[in-house]
Each structure stands twice: as structure tokens, then as C-alpha cells.
Design a protein around this motif. Sequence first.
Motif, PDB file in Angstrom:
ATOM      1  N   PRO A 161      74.891 -31.613   9.496  1.00 36.98           N
ATOM      2  CA  PRO A 161      74.637 -31.860  10.926  1.00 36.98           C
ATOM      3  C   PRO A 161      73.274 -31.438  11.430  1.00 36.98           C
ATOM      4  CG  PRO A 161      76.010 -29.919  10.635  1.00 36.98           C
ATOM      5  CD  PRO A 161      75.835 -30.521   9.270  1.00 36.98           C
ATOM      6  N   PRO A 193      75.949 -37.076  14.764  1.00 39.69           N
ATOM      7  CA  PRO A 193      75.537 -36.207  13.668  1.00 39.69           C
ATOM      8  C   PRO A 193      76.420 -36.317  12.444  1.00 39.69           C
ATOM      9  CG  PRO A 193      76.672 -34.936  15.349  1.00 39.69           C
ATOM     10  CD  PRO A 193      76.521 -36.329  15.892  1.00 39.69           C
ATOM     11  N   SER A 194      75.825 -36.077  11.301  1.00 41.28           N
ATOM     12  CA  SER A 194      76.560 -36.027  10.049  1.00 41.28           C
ATOM     13  C   SER A 194      77.607 -34.916  10.120  1.00 41.28           C
ATOM     14  CB  SER A 194      75.598 -35.763   8.890  1.00 41.28           C
ATOM     15  OG  SER A 194      76.299 -35.420   7.717  1.00 41.28           O
ATOM     16  N   ARG A 196      77.804 -43.743  10.429  1.00 39.90           N
ATOM     17  CA  ARG A 196      77.823 -42.331  10.035  1.00 39.90           C
ATOM     18  C   ARG A 196      78.928 -42.069   9.019  1.00 39.90           C
ATOM     19  NH1 ARG A 196      79.957 -37.973  13.009  1.00 39.90           N
ATOM     20  NH2 ARG A 196      81.797 -39.327  13.201  1.00 39.90           N
ATOM     21  N   THR A 238      73.326 -38.640   9.514  1.00 35.36           N
ATOM     22  CA  THR A 238      73.152 -38.683  10.965  1.00 35.36           C
ATOM     23  C   THR A 238      72.575 -40.029  11.405  1.00 35.36           C
ATOM     24  OG1 THR A 238      72.857 -36.293  11.131  1.00 35.36           O
ATOM     25  CG2 THR A 238      71.937 -37.631  12.913  1.00 35.36           C
ATOM     26  N   ARG A 268      73.235 -40.049  19.607  1.00 36.77           N
ATOM     27  CA  ARG A 268      73.105 -39.373  18.314  1.00 36.77           C
ATOM     28  C   ARG A 268      74.498 -39.068  17.791  1.00 36.77           C
ATOM     29  NH1 ARG A 268      72.727 -34.053  16.272  1.00 36.77           N
ATOM     30  NH2 ARG A 268      71.194 -33.819  14.570  1.00 36.77           N
TER      31      ARG A 268
END
Length: 279
Positions: free
Chosen positions: A143, A138-139, A114, A120, A136
Amino acid sequence: MTARAKADPPQQSTTGEGDRPDYYIAAVGRALAILDAFSPQRPELALRDMAAAADVSQPSALRIGYTLVQDGFLVRNPLTKGYRLGPKAISVGMATLNSLALPEIAEPYLVDLRDRTGETVKLAIHHGTTVVFVSRVPSLTHPAGTHYIGSSLPVHASGLGRAILAHLPEETALRLIEESAEARITSRTLTKAQARKDLALVRERGYAVNDQATSLENRAVAAPLLDANGRPAGAVNLSMSVQRITMAEMERTMAPLVVETARAISAVLPPNVQGAGWS
């Protein structure tokens, strides 16, 4: 009880429950079917939805719902009168995730991917005819996205699923594709026939692509995680907006990073890692 009785397997039911053993408790199965009907896309169910999920009448669903509310697995929304997952269901789900070894092993590698890409990253395992998202990351800059932890997709419809299928025994992979739901999630979702043809290409290049097949807003590239016995333990993917990257650019710049990350995780996986859905 005689020695013979102890050794005998459970007898099959002849009371309309198909090939399920007599030990199967239908009332418990109906309650679990209701709990399984909740998803990030369906966080609240009306009584009629619960009845449909459990294949019972609405009065029966009302009794099951009442029991689940009393035990903390569901809560009632006082405004809509619908049902949502309660604290007990959430704690059981978190305990299950916390018991999985695979997400724990993979987490630092997912975070690194990431951070290197800004996109993500997700981890999924194979469960029957679906892939289930178990991690997961997330970015930090983009996001938003779909497919959160606990959600699932038909195994043939996503790049994650095909990355896993391509490394299963061919007979097993084809059977799972045949048994999976023929879902048209978007207009670009692969059919079962297309998925079968795609497996050879996935094996050849070491990754699978998803070009708006599960979300029209995103593209993704996925690579398999192989345990110490060479069996697929899951798959990792990188998803990004179609507005920020073309398919050609994704395969040229992002696919090598995803494959590199998957190989790094695979190198530290033990045989039969806990949390892998392979069967």
C-alpha cells in the motif's frame, strides 16, 4: 443601469492587477493562495511559508491566517505554532471530489484492475499545466506510495500527463508542455523536449510509461480515458516498485491490462463528463 451597461463585459483593471477583471478581489486570492500551498508533502505551513505563498508580509499573512482559523479553514498547531488545514477546508475538498462524475464511473474498474494485478491504481485529470490525482485504489499487499488524492504533477513529467497530452490537439499539447513547470522531480524526470518527443510513441502504442520519473522507488504505466467525443477525460495508471518488476516486464504484462481498463472506462463515459479537466 442602462441597457448598454448591462451588455458590456467587465472592464479590465488598470490598477496593477495585470489583465484581471476589476471583479477580482485580491484579499480573497491571497487567502486561496495560502490554502493552495498545502499538500501531502507540506501538511503544515509556518507563518513565513504562508506569507511567501500569498506574496504578502508576515503581518498580513498573520491576519489572513487568523481569519481562516476563525472560519474553520485552518487550525493552529499549539506546539509548533504552524498552520494546518481545518475541517472546513477538508469538507469543501471532499464535497468537490464527491461532485465529480468521473471517479464514480471509474471506481469499479479501478478496483478490478487493482485486484487483478495486486498493485496501486490511480486516476488523474488534466488541470491547466498539471495533472491532479482524483482517485486512488491502493494495493492490498504493497500500500505504500506517493501522489495521493489532491496532489498534482507538471503535465509533461508524468506518464498520466503524457497519456492525456498525446490525445489533445497537437498545438494544445505543445503549448501546455511549454507552459508547464520544468521540474526535475528525480534524476530521471523527462525534460520538456523529451516529453514532446515521447508523445508520438504514446499515441502509437496507446500508453505512456514512467520509469522512476516521479519517484525513484516506482515505475508506472498509464493509458488515457477518452470521452464519447474522443477527447481525453483523464488517465489511469498502475504503479509498482522497481524492486518487483522490470520495464520490459511491466510493458509486456501490465500495459495491456491498463489499456484494457482505460478502454472499458472510456466506453461508458458520456460526452463532456463532469470531472474531466480537458479544456
